[in-house]
Scaffold this motif. Structure first.
Motif, PDB file in Angstrom:
ATOM      1  N   LEU A   1      -3.297  -9.780  -2.216  1.00  0.00           N
ATOM      2  CA  LEU A   1      -2.700  -8.449  -2.121  1.00  0.00           C
ATOM      3  C   LEU A   1      -3.148  -7.562  -3.280  1.00  0.00           C
ATOM      4  O   LEU A   1      -3.491  -6.387  -3.095  1.00  0.00           O
ATOM      5  CB  LEU A   1      -1.187  -8.591  -2.111  1.00  0.00           C
ATOM      6  N   LEU A   2      -3.184  -8.102  -4.483  1.00  0.00           N
ATOM      7  CA  LEU A   2      -3.581  -7.327  -5.662  1.00  0.00           C
ATOM      8  C   LEU A   2      -5.004  -6.801  -5.522  1.00  0.00           C
ATOM      9  O   LEU A   2      -5.308  -5.673  -5.934  1.00  0.00           O
ATOM     10  CB  LEU A   2      -3.459  -8.193  -6.914  1.00  0.00           C
ATOM     11  N   LYS A   3      -5.880  -7.597  -4.949  1.00  0.00           N
ATOM     12  CA  LYS A   3      -7.270  -7.173  -4.768  1.00  0.00           C
ATOM     13  C   LYS A   3      -7.345  -5.907  -3.916  1.00  0.00           C
ATOM     14  O   LYS A   3      -8.108  -4.973  -4.222  1.00  0.00           O
ATOM     15  CB  LYS A   3      -8.068  -8.303  -4.114  1.00  0.00           C
ATOM     16  N   GLU A   4      -6.546  -5.852  -2.856  1.00  0.00           N
ATOM     17  CA  GLU A   4      -6.548  -4.673  -1.991  1.00  0.00           C
ATOM     18  C   GLU A   4      -5.930  -3.468  -2.696  1.00  0.00           C
ATOM     19  O   GLU A   4      -6.390  -2.331  -2.530  1.00  0.00           O
ATOM     20  CB  GLU A   4      -5.790  -4.975  -0.700  1.00  0.00           C
ATOM     21  N   LEU A   5      -4.897  -3.696  -3.484  1.00  0.00           N
ATOM     22  CA  LEU A   5      -4.252  -2.593  -4.191  1.00  0.00           C
ATOM     23  C   LEU A   5      -5.169  -1.988  -5.247  1.00  0.00           C
ATOM     24  O   LEU A   5      -5.152  -0.774  -5.478  1.00  0.00           O
ATOM     25  CB  LEU A   5      -2.953  -3.069  -4.823  1.00  0.00           C
TER      26      LEU A   5
ATOM     27  N   SER B   1       0.830  -1.201   0.000  1.00  0.00           N
ATOM     28  CA  SER B   1       0.000   0.000   0.000  1.00  0.00           C
ATOM     29  C   SER B   1       0.868   1.257   0.000  1.00  0.00           C
ATOM     30  O   SER B   1       0.564   2.252  -0.672  1.00  0.00           O
ATOM     31  CB  SER B   1      -0.921  -0.015   1.222  1.00  0.00           C
ATOM     32  N   ALA B   2       1.969   1.223   0.744  1.00  0.00           N
ATOM     33  CA  ALA B   2       2.867   2.373   0.803  1.00  0.00           C
ATOM     34  C   ALA B   2       3.516   2.638  -0.551  1.00  0.00           C
ATOM     35  O   ALA B   2       3.786   3.799  -0.899  1.00  0.00           O
ATOM     36  CB  ALA B   2       3.940   2.143   1.863  1.00  0.00           C
TER      37      ALA B   2
ATOM     38  N   ARG C   1      -8.261   2.781  -6.852  1.00  0.00           N
ATOM     39  CA  ARG C   1      -9.545   3.397  -7.221  1.00  0.00           C
ATOM     40  C   ARG C   1      -9.845   4.592  -6.329  1.00  0.00           C
ATOM     41  O   ARG C   1     -10.239   5.665  -6.797  1.00  0.00           O
ATOM     42  CB  ARG C   1     -10.664   2.360  -7.105  1.00  0.00           C
ATOM     43  N   VAL C   2      -9.601   4.445  -5.018  1.00  0.00           N
ATOM     44  CA  VAL C   2      -9.854   5.536  -4.077  1.00  0.00           C
ATOM     45  C   VAL C   2      -8.923   6.718  -4.349  1.00  0.00           C
ATOM     46  O   VAL C   2      -9.314   7.881  -4.237  1.00  0.00           O
ATOM     47  CB  VAL C   2      -9.679   5.025  -2.622  1.00  0.00           C
ATOM     48  N   ASN C   3      -7.678   6.440  -4.740  1.00  0.00           N
ATOM     49  CA  ASN C   3      -6.690   7.495  -4.988  1.00  0.00           C
ATOM     50  C   ASN C   3      -6.760   8.088  -6.393  1.00  0.00           C
ATOM     51  O   ASN C   3      -5.922   8.912  -6.761  1.00  0.00           O
ATOM     52  CB  ASN C   3      -5.273   6.946  -4.777  1.00  0.00           C
ATOM     53  N   HIS C   4      -7.765   7.652  -7.188  1.00  0.00           N
ATOM     54  CA  HIS C   4      -7.892   8.111  -8.574  1.00  0.00           C
ATOM     55  C   HIS C   4      -6.657   7.752  -9.394  1.00  0.00           C
ATOM     56  O   HIS C   4      -6.227   8.502 -10.268  1.00  0.00           O
ATOM     57  CB  HIS C   4      -8.137   9.629  -8.643  1.00  0.00           C
TER      58      HIS C   4
END
Length: 446
Positions: A277-281, A231-232, A286-289
């Protein structure tokens, strides 16, 4: 031939029955150990007053006597059931009067015969610490970091000197610290819940891509979880996309999200942990545009200039960098390892590596970073030992680790654990690679 068989048979039966007896004896003391630590049918546990090793404790002017090595069943039964000591005098009213059956009494007695000898690596004057290390530069760096921590308590903790054993047998040590995981097996130890070997600050082997944290109840990781690290990487790419021409990131303004095309490349398509992990990324992008295009690695030409998040091993790193023109590539410093320093300087300059911990210097090599992490693991052990007190056992150590909050290690940062949350730190550093000089430079911390 038959005569020989009838001669040997009694010996075989004796050996078989002896093996059964040994196994039964071990099960008896293990049941007794559980009673000692957890109580029996809701009644008070012996450990609360008599200590983890049966040494006895003094509190509020009252002293609970030592129990270790008292095999007299009659005296034990009178003390537990009637509250009468071996001298015939009535015990203090704080000593519970138990209701316990004969079989459980025998189990408890079996444990009292071995208590004090059931915790390897612990004596009144010494505490042995195990670490699993390869014979290479990383092993030497980790060992140096641990020794640097142990030098802080040269006289020991509560009179026990810390002794570091490299690659010991599992029955030689009290606790395991800063072992290098992958390629080497960590120390394995089978024990009851009250006597589990605590494992503090295991470190990942550099150059190996791993996407699973494999949590265990007695493992206390200093580093952020793999999910938090990945995520980082996305967050750091977003920060760079919002940076001005000087490279400094603007203030976070509500609604100021990155609008950026990212290519996510991975080369372990059959790894279930990676797919989770890919699913969360995808959701975070999407949230970060962030527009996230995904590809399993092949040597096809990418769109030049795109930023790339690379979740893979060092094997394809040079080809990934060559295929994307002048775009930046973000990856894990652990997964890539020293391969980044073997790149042509122009390629290495486009690499951004995430190190999932803080180092004591803004410029360093990777072994030095591992030494810093090992030092932090050693300091966590020392702090937990201090909080556990003189009457030390593995159960006390595990409990104190679970209660460690915001413990600061100089040059590393804050470390804290909670029950069910055993990743101690939640930050790291974004690095630039200087292949010409063989070093890494900190660009920013997170």
């Amino acid at each position: 031939m038959m005569a020989r068989f009838w001669t040997v048979l009694p010996v075989l039966l004796w050996l078989f029955s002896a093996g059964i007896a040994t196994a039964a004896d071990e099960q008896a003391w293990q049941r007794g150990q559980a009673m000692y630590h957890k109580g029996w049918n809701g009644q008070a546990a012996c450990v609360r007053c008599h200590g983890n090793q049966g040494q006895g404790r003094e509190e509020g002017g009252l002293r609970a006597p030592p129990l270790a090595g008292k095999p007299d069943q009659q005296h034990l039964q009178r003390a537990l059931l009637e509250g009468v000591g071996s001298n015939g005098q009535t015990l203090h009213p704080l000593m519970p009067r138990y209701h316990i059956d004969a079989a459980s009494l025998n189990d408890l007695l079996a444990y009292l015969n071995v208590i004090g000898t059931d915790t390897p690596g612990l004596t009144d004057t010494r505490l042995r610490v195990g670490v699993s290390l390869p014979a290479n530069v990383y092993g030497a760096a980790i060992q140096a970091g641990l020794n640097r921590a142990f030098d802080q308590v040269a006289n020991g903790v509560y009179g026990r000197k810390l002794e570091l054993l490299v690659n010991p047998a599992s029955d030689q040590v009290f606790v395991e610290v800063a072992s290098l995981q992958a390629g080497l097996q960590a120390i394995s130890y089978s024990a009851t819940d009250a006597n589990k070997l605590a494992v503090i600050g295991s470190l990942p082997l550099p150059g190996v891509a791993n996407f699973s944290d494999m949590p265990a109840s007695n493992n206390f990781y200093l580093l952020p979880s793999i999910r938090e690290q990945a995520s980082a990487l996305l967050t750091q790419a977003a920060l760079d996309a919002r940076s001005d021409i000087s490279g400094s990131a603007p203030d976070n303004v509500p609604g100021n999200k990155a609008s950026q095309q990212l290519t996510l490349i991975y080369d372990l398509g059959n790894d279930p942990a990676l797919h989770a992990l890919l699913k969360e990324l995808r959701e975070q992008a999407r949230v970060n545009h962030q527009s996230l295009r995904e590809q399993i690695w092949s040597a096809k030409v990418r769109k030049p200039g795109e930023a790339v998040i690379y979740l893979g091993s060092a094997a394809n790193l040079r080809e990934v960098l060559a295929s994307i023109g002048d775009g930046l590539v973000y990856a894990s410093a652990i997964h890539i390892g020293h391969a980044s320093l073997q790149l042509p300087p122009a390629q290495a300059a486009r690499l951004r590596l995430l190190l999932p911990w803080h180092t004591s210097s803004p410029v360093f090599d990777l072994p030095t970073a591992y030494s810093d992490a090992a030092y932090a693991a050693g300091m966590v052990l020392i702090e937990a030992l201090k909080r556990s007190g003189r009457q030390l056992g593995r159960a006390e150590l595990l409990q104190q680790l679970d209660q460690l909050r915001d413990f600061t290690v100089a040059g590393f940062g804050k470390i804290g654990f909670h029950p069910g949350q055993h990743h101690g730190s939640h930050g790291g550093q974004l690095l630039a690679v200087d292949a010409e000089h063989g070093i890494f430079t900190v660009l920013r911390t997170w």
